[in-house]
Motif scaffolding. Structure first.
Motif, PDB file in Angstrom:
ATOM      1  N   PHE A 235     -11.507 -29.497 -11.075  1.00  0.00           N
ATOM      2  CA  PHE A 235     -12.960 -29.690 -10.787  1.00  0.00           C
ATOM      3  C   PHE A 235     -13.472 -29.383  -9.902  1.00  0.00           C
ATOM      4  O   PHE A 235     -14.403 -28.114 -10.479  1.00  0.00           O
ATOM      5  N   PRO A 236     -13.000 -28.957  -8.900  1.00  0.00           N
ATOM      6  CA  PRO A 236     -13.797 -27.866  -8.019  1.00  0.00           C
ATOM      7  C   PRO A 236     -13.648 -26.529  -8.252  1.00  0.00           C
ATOM      8  O   PRO A 236     -14.971 -25.868  -7.934  1.00  0.00           O
TER       9      PRO A 236
ATOM     10  N   ALA B 219      -9.099 -22.039  -3.993  1.00  0.00           N
ATOM     11  CA  ALA B 219      -8.580 -21.833  -2.415  1.00  0.00           C
ATOM     12  C   ALA B 219      -9.107 -22.395  -1.867  1.00  0.00           C
ATOM     13  O   ALA B 219      -8.919 -22.911  -0.732  1.00  0.00           O
ATOM     14  N   VAL B 220     -10.757 -22.342  -1.896  1.00  0.00           N
ATOM     15  CA  VAL B 220     -11.230 -23.553  -0.617  1.00  0.00           C
ATOM     16  C   VAL B 220     -10.753 -24.801  -0.606  1.00  0.00           C
ATOM     17  O   VAL B 220     -10.733 -25.611   0.265  1.00  0.00           O
ATOM     18  N   HIS B 221     -10.573 -25.654  -1.854  1.00  0.00           N
ATOM     19  CA  HIS B 221     -10.001 -26.870  -1.889  1.00  0.00           C
ATOM     20  C   HIS B 221      -8.461 -27.229  -0.612  1.00  0.00           C
ATOM     21  O   HIS B 221      -8.658 -28.044  -0.342  1.00  0.00           O
ATOM     22  N   GLY B 222      -8.068 -25.693  -0.930  1.00  0.00           N
ATOM     23  CA  GLY B 222      -7.079 -25.911  -0.459  1.00  0.00           C
ATOM     24  C   GLY B 222      -7.130 -25.283   1.068  1.00  0.00           C
ATOM     25  O   GLY B 222      -6.429 -26.098   1.790  1.00  0.00           O
ATOM     26  N   LEU B 223      -7.793 -24.951   1.688  1.00  0.00           N
ATOM     27  CA  LEU B 223      -8.376 -24.019   2.825  1.00  0.00           C
ATOM     28  C   LEU B 223      -8.956 -25.058   3.554  1.00  0.00           C
ATOM     29  O   LEU B 223      -8.891 -25.795   4.809  1.00  0.00           O
ATOM     30  N   PHE B 224      -9.829 -26.171   2.175  1.00  0.00           N
ATOM     31  CA  PHE B 224     -10.325 -27.216   3.345  1.00  0.00           C
ATOM     32  C   PHE B 224      -9.545 -28.444   3.760  1.00  0.00           C
ATOM     33  O   PHE B 224     -10.236 -29.708   4.109  1.00  0.00           O
ATOM     34  N   ALA B 225      -8.727 -28.456   3.508  1.00  0.00           N
ATOM     35  CA  ALA B 225      -7.900 -29.674   3.630  1.00  0.00           C
ATOM     36  C   ALA B 225      -7.776 -30.671   4.308  1.00  0.00           C
ATOM     37  O   ALA B 225      -7.890 -29.583   5.801  1.00  0.00           O
TER      38      ALA B 225
END
Length: 726
Positions: free
Chosen positions: A535-536, A510-516
């Motif tokens: 990995f993340p 989720a944070v991988h998507g949120l921090f785009a």
């Protein structure tokens, strides 16, 4: 991780990512091509905050016409690019292509979420009908010779162009994906690819639907409560409730999860019941009935091998791994095979220890797969004085999320969360949160759907309702889906520590998507290689047992007392226990995946009956050099949804979980060596990995974060397969 439509679109080309957007609904186009007028709910972005879907205005009947209309609009948008009389440029070809398909992205994102997490017969029928049409639609774009001519013209002139690094990556990806889709094939070969893709789309959709039905149909039903001895009363009550919901009042039903092993096998004292539950799981999709998936598997592997041959590849794995971090099957197989000797020795040693435990318990049998988890837990309890049932009261699902996962995100990244009750959801179990960034601005929306349902596919995943893109002003709207068995009404929703780690894992996605932090949606967030995307998420599992985080969320649901330090120490001490099974089942599944996808066209064609599918699986598993008789793979071929449930999925890619664990274990050490849970560390991870999307080389991204090359040794040490030298 992601829904099938976002993946399918990405395979067709960078412009086709499921939630791709553009700067305006009606961009400037040549007048020669008329763009159909969009109508209906999906014609425009949602008017809810951040364009979150308004489920109160969406009906099942909306989807089929919306898909047809959205595909027609995108066809016209692409035709306008091809018909443009101006010379091809980055703006009028590559960016214009990126800007197509807005309405289709909106339809796909909502439809994909529903068919994955809350499906019904109507949606399944639409899915079966529309999947081949979508595949044909994307093929028509990727294989359009006029479009490719313009893309190639821009690509060939790239050295003379002034572009940002992200522009250059978009151009490179657009060109490479069109070539990989078949843009340089002959007309006859293109037609063959289209036919194969259409059939793959249909048959993999059918596989997924059959598997969902098979998993539901093979719940173990028992009439005698005594057969459930060992299960907590809450789980027995849930089994009674499920049986009643299925019209079997007075009985008890244990629903299957997606994996081979089933959680109740760790507790059920009656051996016959354990064996019956295991048999239900192992044979769920190959009973010779309507839900038998083996004929579909035979067709899928045959089609994939044929498609690979059209591109000159010897097998599907070689064709499929073109954009992976590992690059080719040889690298992935070499990485896994170096683990086999130590892992097999561990499996045999673990089995011997369990047999000694069984004998000490006064039983006269040797361990079988349905016995393993029960006696492993029994031995773990003795060895580490750890009672799994004594741990659960400290893990209540909402507290784990809000005081654990969200607390970690605040400490590491400065994020805060505010629950919202004003946004519609697709099921009452779903909750929604505003995500507030470190500077106080809104970062996105987060939807959380934790509980198991009969109409939800197995496993856990993350995806998007809205994919972020800076140039379009679109902010991320992401969701996590899990399959935690739901407690009966009025009972506390307690979860295992495995479930806790899964919550942290999926939030990592989720944070991988949120921090785009990308201009283009097709490069943003989780739009990365299959063997990098985990990995993340895996790195975030470290925080589930990090002392500061544990102290904040692991509190007894009745007393509020924090989990005792000695219990934490026992959990950590037991982390390397039973790796012969826990690690072995994953390695076996990954190697089995590669076996299936290393078949030549002739070898694949020879596997043409359900019986031959089973025979090949048996042979492949025996060749692994592991104790598969005692430790079966995490997924049997017939219910290996990851690799057979969409045209590509994780096929020749299940090794990714192991590959990214290698990256993860060294990264965990980086965090610990640099102070652990600090904002400085979180900001560094965000800047070097989580915000980069698919814009950089993965080895360079990893080195920018850790300062070192990937190394398999920390993973083997963490798993207890080699001695820890630290």
């Amino acid at each position: 991780m992601t829904t099938r439509f976002i993946v399918a679109a990405a395979l067709a080309g960078t412009s086709l990512a499921g939630c791709t957007t553009m700067t305006a609904e009606t961009a400037e186009r040549p007048a020669a091509v008329a763009i159909p007028q969009a109508t209906g709910y999906f014609a425009q972005p949602s008017t809810l905050p951040l364009h979150a879907p308004d489920f109160t205005k969406i009906s099942d009947a909306d989807f089929a016409p919306a898909f047809e209309q959205a595909m027609a609009i995108q066809r016209a948008e692409v035709a306008a690019i091809v018909a443009n009389p101006d010379a091809p440029t980055f703006a009028n070809t590559i960016v214009a292509l990126e800007d197509t398909g807005k309405m289709l992205g909106r339809v796909e994102s909502v439809f994909g979420s529903l068919t994955g997490a809350n499906t019904n017969p109507t949606l399944d029928a639409i899915d079966a009908a529309i999947s081949p049409k979508l595949t044909a639609h994307y093929d028509a774009i990727s294989l359009d010779p006029g479009l490719f001519a313009r893309v190639k013209a821009v690509y060939d002139n790239r050295a003379a162009m002034s572009m940002t690094p992200e522009d250059a990556k978009l151009l490179e990806d657009t060109y490479d994906r069109m070539v990989h889709a078949g843009a340089e094939l002959t007309p006859a070969q293109k037609e063959a690819v289209k036919a194969i893709n259409a059939r793959l789309s249909a048959v993999t959709t059918e596989f997924g639907q059959k598997l969902t039905d098979a998993t539901k149909a093979n719940a173990l039903v028992v009439a005698d409560k005594a057969r459930l001895a060992g299960l907590p009363e809450a789980e027995i009550a849930a089994a009674a409730k499920l049986a009643a919901e299925r019209g079997q009042d007075g009985s008890y039903a244990i629903a299957l999860q997606n994996t081979t092993q089933q959680p109740p096998l760790a507790s059920l004292k009656d051996r016959a019941t354990r064996e019956a539950l295991f048999e239900k799981s192992w044979n769920r999709a190959q009973r010779g009935n309507a839900n038998d998936t083996r004929a579909l598997i035979a067709e899928i592997v045959n089609l994939r091998a044929k498609k690979a041959a059209l591109f000159g590849a010897p097998d599907w794995a070689t064709y499929q791994m073109w954009d992976r971090m590992a690059k080719n099957p040889k690298t992935a197989l070499g990485f896994m095979e170096q683990m086999v000797p130590a892992l097999e020795a561990t499996q045999r040693a673990d089995a011997a220890a369990l047999n000694a435990e069984i004998k000490a318990s006064g039983k006269d049998f040797t361990v079988q797969p349905w016995d393993w988890q029960m006696y492993a837990n029994q031995l773990k309890a003795k060895k580490f004085d750890l009672d799994e049932d004594a741990v659960k009261p400290y893990f209540e699902v909402n507290r784990v999320l809000e005081d654990g996962v969200f607390f970690m995100a605040n400490k590491l990244y400065g994020l805060s969360f505010k629950k919202r009750d004003d946004l519609p959801v697709y099921h009452p179990d779903v909750t929604v949160y505003d995500v507030i960034d470190r500077d106080g601005s809104q970062l996105g929306l987060f939807y959380f759907d934790p509980f198991q349902r009969d109409n939800k596919r197995g496993g856990a995943w993350m995806s998007y309702f809205v994919k972020p893109s800076q140039r379009d002003g679109k902010m991320p709207v992401v969701y996590n889906v899990l399959n935690i068995p739901k407690a009966p009404a009025g009972e506390p929703q307690l979860v295992s520590f495995d479930n806790v780690e899964t919550m942290f894992h999926e939030f990592g996605h989720a944070v991988h998507g949120l921090f785009a932090d990308q201009q283009y949606g097709s490069l943003s967030g989780t739009s990365v290689a299959r063997d990098f995307v985990e990995f993340p998420s895996q790195v975030h599992e470290i925080w589930a047992s990090y002392p500061e985080v544990l102290a904040n969320y692991a509190k007894h649901y009745q007393t509020g007392e924090p989990i005792p330090q000695e219990l934490i120490a026992k959990i950590q001490a037991a982390a390397k226990f039973d790796q012969g099974y826990q690690f072995g089942e994953v390695v076996e599944a990954a190697l089995l995946d590669m076996k299936w996808h290393a078949l030549s066209p002739a070898e694949a064609a020879a596997i043409d009956t359900p019986e031959k599918v089973t025979a090949f699986e048996d042979k492949a598993l025996k060749e692994l050099g592991l104790a598969v008789d005692l430790v079966p793979p995490r997924y049997r071929t017939s219910y290996f949804r990851h690799i057979f449930s969409d045209p590509a999925g994780y096929s020749a890619g299940y090794y990714s979980y192991l590959w990214t664990e290698m990256l993860d274990r060294a990264s965990r050490q980086w965090f610990l060596d640099n102070g652990g849970l600090t904002r400085a560390n979180g900001d560094h991870f965000r800047a070097t990995v989580l915000s980069r999307g698919g814009t950089q080389d993965y080895f360079e991204m990893y080195k920018a974060f850790t300062g070192r090359e990937p190394d398999v040794k920390p993973m083997l040490e963490a798993r207890g397969l080699v001695a820890d030298t630290k």
